[in-house]
Motif scaffolding. Structure first.
Motif, mmCIF file in Angstrom:
data_model
loop_
_atom_site.group_PDB
_atom_site.id
_atom_site.type_symbol
_atom_site.label_atom_id
_atom_site.label_comp_id
_atom_site.label_asym_id
_atom_site.label_seq_id
_atom_site.Cartn_x
_atom_site.Cartn_y
_atom_site.Cartn_z
ATOM 1 N N GLY A 142 1.324 -0.978 0.097
ATOM 2 C CA GLY A 142 -0.121 0.200 0.237
ATOM 3 C C GLY A 142 0.534 0.976 -0.056
ATOM 4 N N ARG A 143 2.234 1.681 0.783
ATOM 5 C CA ARG A 143 2.719 2.777 0.865
ATOM 6 C C ARG A 143 3.685 2.808 -0.367
ATOM 7 N N VAL A 144 3.959 2.020 -1.244
ATOM 8 C CA VAL A 144 4.570 1.695 -2.719
ATOM 9 C C VAL A 144 3.776 1.965 -2.849
ATOM 10 N N LEU A 145 2.490 1.696 -3.350
ATOM 11 C CA LEU A 145 1.159 2.250 -4.350
ATOM 12 C C LEU A 145 0.953 4.213 -4.017
ATOM 13 N N LEU A 146 0.911 4.160 -2.542
ATOM 14 C CA LEU A 146 0.781 5.419 -2.559
ATOM 15 C C LEU A 146 2.206 6.905 -2.472
ATOM 16 N N ALA A 147 3.053 5.732 -2.518
ATOM 17 C CA ALA A 147 3.889 6.930 -3.208
ATOM 18 C C ALA A 147 4.265 7.407 -4.390
ATOM 19 N N ALA A 148 3.621 6.182 -5.308
ATOM 20 C CA ALA A 148 3.523 6.937 -6.513
ATOM 21 C C ALA A 148 2.300 7.623 -7.123
ATOM 22 N N LEU A 149 1.822 7.951 -6.093
ATOM 23 C CA LEU A 149 0.236 8.816 -6.508
ATOM 24 C C LEU A 149 1.323 10.063 -6.346
ATOM 25 N N PRO A 150 0.219 11.279 -6.652
ATOM 26 C CA PRO A 150 1.401 12.687 -5.990
ATOM 27 C C PRO A 150 0.271 13.135 -4.713
ATOM 28 N N GLU A 151 1.673 13.855 -4.256
ATOM 29 C CA GLU A 151 1.364 14.105 -2.650
ATOM 30 C C GLU A 151 -0.575 14.185 -2.501
ATOM 31 N N ASP A 152 -0.992 15.256 -2.691
ATOM 32 C CA ASP A 152 -2.256 15.848 -2.362
ATOM 33 C C ASP A 152 -3.053 14.628 -2.680
ATOM 34 N N GLU A 153 -2.764 13.941 -3.305
ATOM 35 C CA GLU A 153 -3.634 12.299 -3.594
ATOM 36 C C GLU A 153 -3.340 11.303 -2.301
ATOM 37 N N ALA A 154 -2.395 11.298 -2.253
ATOM 38 C CA ALA A 154 -2.133 10.147 -0.945
ATOM 39 C C ALA A 154 -2.127 10.760 0.004
ATOM 40 N N ALA A 156 -4.786 12.526 0.494
ATOM 41 C CA ALA A 156 -6.248 12.126 0.538
ATOM 42 C C ALA A 156 -7.172 10.814 0.934
ATOM 43 N N VAL A 157 -6.025 10.165 0.445
ATOM 44 C CA VAL A 157 -6.790 8.735 0.664
ATOM 45 C C VAL A 157 -6.567 8.150 1.821
ATOM 46 N N VAL A 158 -4.970 8.544 2.813
ATOM 47 C CA VAL A 158 -4.838 8.245 3.857
ATOM 48 C C VAL A 158 -5.668 8.928 5.295
ATOM 49 N N GLU A 159 -6.165 10.410 4.801
ATOM 50 C CA GLU A 159 -6.909 10.571 5.250
ATOM 51 C C GLU A 159 -8.694 10.204 5.640
ATOM 52 N N ALA A 160 -8.386 9.594 4.732
ATOM 53 C CA ALA A 160 -9.636 8.760 4.261
ATOM 54 C C ALA A 160 -10.138 7.500 4.482
ATOM 55 N N SER A 161 -8.618 6.522 5.194
ATOM 56 C CA SER A 161 -8.534 5.937 5.430
ATOM 57 C C SER A 161 -8.860 5.345 7.213
ATOM 58 N N ASP A 162 -9.520 4.336 7.386
ATOM 59 C CA ASP A 162 -9.677 3.313 8.886
ATOM 60 C C ASP A 162 -8.594 4.045 9.701
ATOM 61 N N LEU A 163 -8.068 4.767 10.308
ATOM 62 C CA LEU A 163 -6.851 4.300 10.950
ATOM 63 C C LEU A 163 -6.622 3.950 12.230
ATOM 64 N N THR A 164 -7.672 2.957 12.677
ATOM 65 C CA THR A 164 -8.091 2.511 13.944
ATOM 66 C C THR A 164 -6.558 1.314 13.656
ATOM 67 N N ASP A 173 -1.198 8.698 12.892
ATOM 68 C CA ASP A 173 -0.704 10.015 12.764
ATOM 69 C C ASP A 173 -0.952 10.065 11.457
ATOM 70 N N PRO A 174 -1.816 10.743 10.565
ATOM 71 C CA PRO A 174 -1.639 10.523 9.213
ATOM 72 C C PRO A 174 0.046 11.245 8.622
ATOM 73 N N GLU A 175 0.072 12.414 9.839
ATOM 74 C CA GLU A 175 1.864 13.317 9.237
ATOM 75 C C GLU A 175 3.140 11.983 9.722
ATOM 76 N N GLU A 176 2.613 11.346 9.717
ATOM 77 C CA GLU A 176 4.093 9.961 9.780
ATOM 78 C C GLU A 176 3.836 9.186 9.185
ATOM 79 N N ILE A 177 2.553 9.242 8.647
ATOM 80 C CA ILE A 177 2.358 7.430 7.608
ATOM 81 C C ILE A 177 2.205 8.464 5.583
ATOM 82 N N MET A 178 2.458 9.717 6.240
ATOM 83 C CA MET A 178 2.951 10.926 4.977
ATOM 84 C C MET A 178 4.612 10.549 4.911
ATOM 85 N N ALA A 179 4.650 10.284 6.317
ATOM 86 C CA ALA A 179 6.514 10.762 6.329
ATOM 87 C C ALA A 179 7.540 9.866 5.749
#
Length: 252
Positions: A142-154, A156-164, A173-179
């Motif tokens: 998933g992180r490989v595939l998200l890394a292939a997206l433009p950052e704003d699209e990635a 948006a996916v992270v923020e729409a995800s269930d982060l439980t 933490d969305p920021e940590e995941i984005m890092a």
């Protein structure tokens, strides 16, 4: 332009009902389906009874569960994709070479969908197969595939995800995941250490076609026996990169 009269609303509702069922919710009552879909109870009931009538769902008088007939829908779609047919021989060879299970997955909104797999041993409590789904934000593929997206699209996916959190190691933490996604983009591979399941580590690389586009992700999942999670990079990355290079030549 699409005319709304061309849309069969009842079919759309039935598909929403089908999507309610999963590994965490294999048996559902009418009220649970209504709540999950936002449909009223009467509509949910009709959809469920229709699935039952056509053999796609079992019904014990209270709970509904999907039957193997549903696999015809998903497997038909997978069979129509050339990607699984192309990558399977490569996965079989790679799995034998490194003596570990390997998989290829694609991104579907906030989840990854397994499209091909070669298994050596079971390292997860759940059985994975083509069609299986896992959250994108906490998996190596998933992180490989998200890394292939433009950052704003990635994002948006992270923020729409269930982060439980799934384990004590899960990043929430969305920021940590984005890092981590940014690190994956820079490194060209992703390592996930026990975020999906305790005792499981995974390493993934993008599957890139001849035009330089990321079309899927390739990974191996191994038992967390190394002292340092990064050791799996030294152990398995060269073999994954070799397959990555080979697939780049054959995928259009």
């Amino acid at each position: 332009m699409l005319n709304k009269t061309d849309i069969i609303a009842s079919l759309g509702k039935g598909l929403r009902v089908l999507e309610c069922f999963g590994a965490d919710s294999p048996r559902l009552a009418i009220a649970e389906v209504a709540e999950a879909t936002g449909l009223d109870r009467a509509t949910a009931r009709r959809c469920l009874l229709t699935l039952h009538e056509f053999g796609y769902a079992d019904y014990d008088g209270k709970f509904f569960s999907l039957t193997p007939r549903v696999l015809r829908l998903g497997m038909g779609a997978l069979a129509a994709l050339p990607l699984p047919q192309i990558v399977q021989p490569w996965l079989d060879h790679l799995s034998e070479q490194i003596d570990q299970s390997v998989s290829v997955a694609i991104l579907d909104e906030t989840e990854i969908v397994y499209v091909a797999r070669a298994a050596q041993r079971r390292v997860m409590s759940i059985g994975l197969m083509p069609g299986s789904r896992l959250p994108a934000h906490c998996t190596s593929m998933g992180r490989v595939l998200l890394a292939a997206l433009p950052e704003d699209e990635a994002r948006a996916v992270v923020e729409a995800s269930d982060l439980t959190p799934r384990t004590p190691h899960s990043r929430t933490d969305p920021e940590e995941i984005m890092a981590f996604i940014a690190g994956t983009r820079a490194a060209g591979h992703a390592v996930v250490d026990q975020e999906v399941e305790l005792g499981l580590r995974s390493l993934a690389v993008p599957v890139i076609n001849s035009r330089g586009q990321t079309v899927a992700a390739l990974n191996t999942g191994v038992a967390a026996v190394q002292q340092n999670a990064d050791e799996i990079v030294q152990l398995y990355l060269p073999a994954l990169v070799k397959v990555q290079d080979g697939l780049r030549r054959v995928l259009n």
